[in-house]
Design an enzyme around this catalytic site. Structure first.
Site, PDB file in Angstrom:
ATOM      1  NE  ARG A 153      -3.238  -0.042   3.552  1.00  0.00           N
ATOM      2  CZ  ARG A 153      -4.023   0.109   4.031  1.00  0.00           C
ATOM      3  NH1 ARG A 153      -4.594  -0.903   4.937  1.00  0.00           N
ATOM      4  NH2 ARG A 153      -4.015   1.043   4.768  1.00  0.00           N
ATOM      5  NE  ARG A 164      -1.890   4.392   7.593  1.00  0.00           N
ATOM      6  CZ  ARG A 164      -1.359   2.581   7.222  1.00  0.00           C
ATOM      7  NH1 ARG A 164      -0.286   2.948   6.703  1.00  0.00           N
ATOM      8  NH2 ARG A 164      -2.127   2.111   7.585  1.00  0.00           N
TER       9      ARG A 164
HETATM   10  P1  AP5 Z   1      -4.238  -5.453   9.208  1.00  0.00           P
HETATM   11  O1  AP5 Z   1      -5.222  -6.292   9.882  1.00  0.00           O
HETATM   12  O2  AP5 Z   1      -3.999  -5.420   8.043  1.00  0.00           O
HETATM   13  O3  AP5 Z   1      -4.495  -4.264  10.001  1.00  0.00           O
HETATM   14  P2  AP5 Z   1      -5.578  -3.067   9.918  1.00  0.00           P
HETATM   15  O4  AP5 Z   1      -5.972  -2.845  11.179  1.00  0.00           O
HETATM   16  O5  AP5 Z   1      -6.740  -3.633   9.070  1.00  0.00           O
HETATM   17  O6  AP5 Z   1      -4.608  -1.774   9.497  1.00  0.00           O
HETATM   18  P3  AP5 Z   1      -5.160  -0.581   8.459  1.00  0.00           P
HETATM   19  O7  AP5 Z   1      -3.085  -0.411   7.819  1.00  0.00           O
HETATM   20  O8  AP5 Z   1      -5.982  -1.478   7.806  1.00  0.00           O
HETATM   21  O9  AP5 Z   1      -5.686   0.340   9.212  1.00  0.00           O
HETATM   22  P4  AP5 Z   1      -6.253   1.322   8.764  1.00  0.00           P
HETATM   23  O10 AP5 Z   1      -6.936   1.721  10.330  1.00  0.00           O
HETATM   24  O11 AP5 Z   1      -4.189   2.594   9.166  1.00  0.00           O
HETATM   25  O12 AP5 Z   1      -6.275   1.675   7.574  1.00  0.00           O
HETATM   26  P5  AP5 Z   1      -7.285   1.628   6.867  1.00  0.00           P
HETATM   27  O13 AP5 Z   1      -7.281   0.917   5.722  1.00  0.00           O
HETATM   28  O14 AP5 Z   1      -8.484   1.669   7.724  1.00  0.00           O
HETATM   29  O15 AP5 Z   1      -3.086  -6.385   9.771  1.00  0.00           O
HETATM   30  C1  AP5 Z   1      -2.095  -5.187   9.582  1.00  0.00           C
HETATM   31  C2  AP5 Z   1      -0.502  -5.880   9.189  1.00  0.00           C
HETATM   32  O16 AP5 Z   1      -0.269  -7.327   9.792  1.00  0.00           O
HETATM   33  C3  AP5 Z   1      -0.796  -7.509   8.311  1.00  0.00           C
HETATM   34  O17 AP5 Z   1       0.204  -7.901   7.381  1.00  0.00           O
HETATM   35  C4  AP5 Z   1      -1.157  -8.740   8.670  1.00  0.00           C
HETATM   36  O18 AP5 Z   1      -0.640  -9.968   7.669  1.00  0.00           O
HETATM   37  C5  AP5 Z   1      -0.528  -8.550  10.114  1.00  0.00           C
HETATM   38  N1  AP5 Z   1      -1.243  -9.103  11.677  1.00  0.00           N
HETATM   39  C6  AP5 Z   1      -2.256  -8.680  11.417  1.00  0.00           C
HETATM   40  N2  AP5 Z   1      -2.347  -9.256  13.192  1.00  0.00           N
HETATM   41  C7  AP5 Z   1      -1.199  -9.761  14.279  1.00  0.00           C
HETATM   42  C8  AP5 Z   1      -0.836 -10.426  14.810  1.00  0.00           C
HETATM   43  N3  AP5 Z   1      -1.988 -10.629  16.080  1.00  0.00           N
HETATM   44  N4  AP5 Z   1      -0.166 -10.925  14.459  1.00  0.00           N
HETATM   45  C9  AP5 Z   1       1.554 -10.704  13.860  1.00  0.00           C
HETATM   46  N5  AP5 Z   1       0.933 -10.028  12.560  1.00  0.00           N
HETATM   47  C10 AP5 Z   1      -0.689  -9.821  12.880  1.00  0.00           C
HETATM   48  O19 AP5 Z   1      -7.751   3.455   6.647  1.00  0.00           O
HETATM   49  C11 AP5 Z   1      -6.906   4.219   5.082  1.00  0.00           C
HETATM   50  C12 AP5 Z   1      -6.923   5.892   4.627  1.00  0.00           C
HETATM   51  O20 AP5 Z   1      -8.657   5.964   4.716  1.00  0.00           O
HETATM   52  C13 AP5 Z   1      -6.664   6.128   6.064  1.00  0.00           C
HETATM   53  O21 AP5 Z   1      -5.274   6.306   6.815  1.00  0.00           O
HETATM   54  C14 AP5 Z   1      -7.390   7.553   5.933  1.00  0.00           C
HETATM   55  O22 AP5 Z   1      -6.970   8.240   5.362  1.00  0.00           O
HETATM   56  C15 AP5 Z   1      -8.382   6.699   5.016  1.00  0.00           C
HETATM   57  N6  AP5 Z   1      -9.804   6.136   6.440  1.00  0.00           N
HETATM   58  C16 AP5 Z   1     -10.350   4.836   5.879  1.00  0.00           C
HETATM   59  N7  AP5 Z   1     -11.362   5.168   7.105  1.00  0.00           N
HETATM   60  C17 AP5 Z   1     -11.786   6.614   7.292  1.00  0.00           C
HETATM   61  C18 AP5 Z   1     -12.625   7.356   8.511  1.00  0.00           C
HETATM   62  N8  AP5 Z   1     -13.061   6.548   8.966  1.00  0.00           N
HETATM   63  N9  AP5 Z   1     -12.556   8.601   8.631  1.00  0.00           N
HETATM   64  C19 AP5 Z   1     -11.498   9.531   7.482  1.00  0.00           C
HETATM   65  N10 AP5 Z   1     -10.614   8.658   7.025  1.00  0.00           N
HETATM   66  C20 AP5 Z   1     -10.922   7.697   6.701  1.00  0.00           C
HETATM   67 ZN    ZN Z   2      -7.535  -2.310   7.370  1.00  0.00          ZN
END
Ligand code: AP5
Ligand code: ZN
Length: 206
Positions: A153, A164
């Site tokens: 990403r 973030r």
């Molecule tokens: P993963 O499960 O992918 O983690 P995640 O919490 O889903 O992480 P994201 O990066 O997707 O969260 P985010 O909030 O930054 O991004 P989002 O897409 O929501 O796990 C991460 C990694 O760790 C993976 O490789 C996995 O394999 C590994 N892993 C998982 N669990 C593990 C464990 N227990 N042990 C070891 N390894 C593990 O948002 C992106 C962007 O969109 C934001 O920055 C913003 O610009 C926008 N956006 C999204 N929602 C909003 C909102 N509500 N308001 C405003 N802007 C928004």
């Molecule tokens: Zn996510």
């Protein structure tokens, strides 16, 4: 079930949502995934969100609220329940949900320290063909063929994850204030252990 799953970037929300959709049959609504799809499709919404997302900043509340409220009105969501991943992320977003009459059964947040968040972000890769998310160290791809097509990403750099995390921390207390019953789960353990805890919380709430 109607579940909100919160937590810092890369705390494991998406990973845990795979388990939750399998267990409860609810529709997984990740605002991050929806926004990335809009950016990839070049829609007006995607165009308005792209710069903020690429910088690791939050997309404006009105854009995200409109998108999610519309999606929550879908027939599949009414029939199967929902799982909100990464929404609400500000006090205003939580207030908009309440105003729309949307009330969750359970609200959870995954607690993970910043050093672990950085390691999870920098090792994360996803498969553009299946959408599956891997980690080079913690959840490696099954074979060479999958490994060869994995992508990163654009917001998954160490610098941007710190931006973030700051955005997450800025709004964390407003979110907690809107949901006094929010349960904190230690997300810094193996995926299955975290999943078992979450399932226990949700089962007790249903
Ligand atoms: P993963 O499960 O992918 O983690 P995640 O919490 O889903 O992480 P994201 O990066 O997707 O969260 P985010 O909030 O930054 O991004 P989002 O897409 O929501 O796990 C991460 C990694 O760790 C993976 O490789 C996995 O394999 C590994 N892993 C998982 N669990 C593990 C464990 N227990 N042990 C070891 N390894 C593990 O948002 C992106 C962007 O969109 C934001 O920055 C913003 O610009 C926008 N956006 C999204 N929602 C909003 C909102 N509500 N308001 C405003 N802007 C928004
Ligand atoms: Zn996510």
């Amino acid at each position: 079930a109607k579940i909100i799953i919160a937590g810092a970037p890369a705390s494991g929300k998406g990973t845990q949502c795979e388990m939750l959709t399998a267990a409860y049959g609810c529709v997984h609504l990740s605002t991050g995934d929806m926004l990335r799809a809009a950016v990839a499709a070049g829609t007006p919404l995607g165009k308005s969100a792209a710069a903020a997302m690429d910088a690791g900043a939050l997309v404006p509340d009105d854009v995200v609220i409109g998108m999610i409220v519309e999606r929550l009105g879908g027939e599949d969501v009414a029939a199967r329940g929902w799982l909100l991943d990464g929404f609400p992320r500000t006090g205003a977003q939580a207030a908009a949900l309440a105003e729309a009459g949307v009330v969750p059964n359970a609200v959870l947040t995954l607690d993970v320290g910043v050093d672990t968040l950085v390691r999870r972000v920098t090792g994360r890769r996803s498969d553009p063909e299946t959408g599956k998310v891997y980690h080079l160290e913690f959840a490696p791809p099954p074979n060479e063929e999958v490994a060869a097509r994995l992508v990163c990403r654009s917001d998954d750099t160490e610098d941007k994850v710190r931006v973030r995390v700051a955005a997450f921390e800025e709004h964390a207390s407003a979110i907690a204030g809107q949901y006094p019953g929010m349960v904190r789960v230690d997300g810094e353990r193996p995926v299955d252990e975290v999943a078992a805890d979450i399932k226990g919380v949700v089962d007790a709430a249903l």
